[in-house]
Enzyme design. Structure first.
Site, PDB file in Angstrom:
ATOM      1  N   SER A 107       7.513  -5.491   6.669  1.00 11.40           N
ATOM      2  CA  SER A 107       7.190  -6.537   7.656  1.00 11.40           C
ATOM      3  C   SER A 107       7.866  -7.869   7.326  1.00 11.40           C
ATOM      4  O   SER A 107       7.223  -8.892   7.119  1.00 11.40           O
ATOM      5  CB  SER A 107       5.673  -6.691   7.760  1.00 11.40           C
ATOM      6  OG  SER A 107       5.117  -5.478   8.208  1.00 11.40           O
ATOM      7  N   ASP A 133       4.973  -3.297  11.297  1.00 12.28           N
ATOM      8  CA  ASP A 133       3.562  -2.931  11.497  1.00 12.28           C
ATOM      9  C   ASP A 133       3.215  -2.704  12.971  1.00 12.28           C
ATOM     10  O   ASP A 133       2.365  -1.884  13.292  1.00 12.28           O
ATOM     11  CB  ASP A 133       2.629  -3.993  10.884  1.00 12.28           C
ATOM     12  CG  ASP A 133       2.931  -5.405  11.365  1.00 12.28           C
ATOM     13  OD1 ASP A 133       3.912  -5.609  12.097  1.00 12.28           O
ATOM     14  OD2 ASP A 133       2.184  -6.330  10.988  1.00 12.28           O
ATOM     15  N   ARG A 144       0.845  -1.195   0.000  1.00  9.86           N
ATOM     16  CA  ARG A 144       0.000   0.000   0.000  1.00  9.86           C
ATOM     17  C   ARG A 144       0.873   1.235   0.000  1.00  9.86           C
ATOM     18  O   ARG A 144       1.940   1.252   0.607  1.00  9.86           O
ATOM     19  CB  ARG A 144      -0.893   0.017   1.241  1.00  9.86           C
ATOM     20  CG  ARG A 144      -2.018  -0.993   1.145  1.00  9.86           C
ATOM     21  CD  ARG A 144      -2.980  -0.860   2.290  1.00  9.86           C
ATOM     22  NE  ARG A 144      -2.266  -0.744   3.550  1.00  9.86           N
ATOM     23  CZ  ARG A 144      -2.659   0.015   4.564  1.00  9.86           C
ATOM     24  NH1 ARG A 144      -3.749   0.734   4.480  1.00  9.86           N
ATOM     25  NH2 ARG A 144      -1.962   0.046   5.672  1.00  9.86           N
TER      26      ARG A 144
END
Length: 436
Positions: free
Chosen positions: A116, A169, A47
């Protein structure tokens, strides 16, 4: 948990808990202003996000995001190809920046990068890749600084953008939580996987040998999924699941409490009941022998069935396992198994949170009734109501009434996106100039 936290802070390799120093020594204060970007790479999609921050008054004035799928061949190709694809997508996103976003004159765009995957962090904006997971396999990136790889790709695109924070995250969730509520001191992910991060006093980290940060604080990424202890209630089902997993002996706590595994524990218990007590009749349903066929969302639907005849349970057993008809007694037994597995996981998650509070001295009454807020993100906590309620009630029971009245568990959604942009702002290269 608190004992292992101390050991992990004392030395590298001192504990199963890695207690990774994140180099994040400043969390968002709410004063941040300007346009900031985030890139969230944690799986087969990534994203990109931008926010316009308006300081104490305006807060998040506007945000926009886009989600892009990574073509499968790039997940196993060359490093440049992957990062060029990401950089070109980011360049397109920047090109669509509208009138509502105001980049201050003469300033470079700044980006928070949520990555991540296992990384050895070397500063707030650098870290070398230890290994890929989640279907990625690009050998030439291993051992390289992922921020350098991204920066070179941005330069090849002619995009003038600086990565000011490299995070995961969990730390993003902590940053987003703190921005919304100044009393947030820790973040916990309870989703497909699990992790926790919290704010530690820098002088309480023996393995930190650099100068103490100005704030006196340091965010620690616990990697608590790897916690293990003789006190963990491992059953034959947990031991078999661990032995047959891709990483035996690792992530033992995660295998007890996270969404990836709860449905699988239920399947293993039901299989034994089917084999030894004819739970589903004389025949063992063949599909019950397929690992991970019962996903945790299915388990949650069955567990939360409130109909008198448990018709959702019956329908799910038919859909998933091909069991055509079941008695009410059988359906009740299935719900009981879901209940035991979910509540054990919730109790263990609450015990982990209690460990963090104990390490910070927040597990005892304080005279000024100071609030302590834990930001929690993840689909398991957000969507599995019985699980979430059990986490909260167990923590209340462990802390007692007086202390638990000052402890708040707060759902914090999408930390990995907005949290990264907020950390880019908190660690902006222009921050000190603004403070003068």
């Amino acid at each position: 948990m608190a004992v292992e936290m101390h050991a992990g802070l004392a030395s590298e390799g001192g504990s199963k808990l890695k207690m990774i120093i994140s180099y994040v020594d400043a969390l968002p204060s709410g004063e941040e202003k300007g346009v900031f970007y985030a890139l969230d790479l944690g799986g087969t999609n990534f994203r990109v996000l931008r926010v316009q921050l308006g300081g104490k008054e305006g807060r998040v004035i506007k945000q926009e995001h886009d989600e892009i799928s990574i073509p499968p061949h790039l997940m196993t190709g060359g490093s440049n190809e992957l990062f060029d694809f990401i950089a070109s997508s980011l360049a397109k996103f920047v090109a669509s920046e509208g009138e509502d976003f105001h980049l201050a004159e003469g300033r470079q765009r700044e980006l928070g990068f949520t990555f991540s995957f296992p990384v050895k962090q070397t500063s707030i904006a650098s870290g070398t890749l230890i290994n890929w997971t989640k279907g990625f396999s690009i050998d030439e990136t291993v051992g390289e600084d992922v921020v350098t790889e991204l920066t070179k790709a941005l330069e090849r695109q002619g995009l003038d953008m600086k990565v000011t924070a490299l995070i995961n995250d969990t730390i993003g969730t902590l940053a987003g939580g703190r921005y919304d509520d100044n009393d947030v001191i820790a973040a916990v992910i309870l989703g497909t996987g699990t992790n926790a991060a919290y704010v530690e006093r820098a002088n309480a980290i023996p393995k930190w040998h650099d100068l103490l940060p100005k704030s006196g604080d340091m965010v620690i990424n616990m990697e608590w999924g790897n916690f293990r202890s003789s006190h963990l209630p491992l059953t034959e089902f947990d031991q078999a699941l661990d032995a047959e997993s891709l990483n035996p002996g690792e992530q033992v706590y995660e295998k007890l409490i996270s969404g990836m595994y709860l449905g699988e524990i239920v399947r293993r218990v039901l299989l034994k009941m089917a084999e030894e007590a004819s739970l589903f009749g004389d025949e063992v349903p063949p599909k019950l022998k397929i690992p991970f066929i019962i996903r945790t969302p299915y388990m949650s639907m069955m567990h939360c069935d409130r109909s008198p005849d448990l018709r959702t349970v019956g329908a799910k057993l038919k859909d998933i396992l091909g069991v055509q008809s079941t008695s009410l007694k059988t359906r009740r037994l299935v719900v009981d198994v879901c209940d035991i597995v979910a509540k054990r996981a919730a109790c263990l998650a609450a015990a982990g949170i209690h460990g963090i509070l104990k390490k910070l001295g927040r597990d005892v009454p304080n005279t000024d009734k100071q609030r302590t807020v834990i930001a929690v993100d993840g689909g398991l906590y957000e969507h599995y109501t019985i699980f979430a309620e059990c986490v909260e009630s167990t923590l209340r029971d462990m802390l007692g009434e007086e202390v638990s009245s000052t402890i708040v568990i707060k759902l914090a959604k999408d930390g990995s996106g907005i949290g990264a942009a907020l950390l880019a702002a908190a660690h902006s290269q222009y921050r000190e100039a603004e403070e003068l």
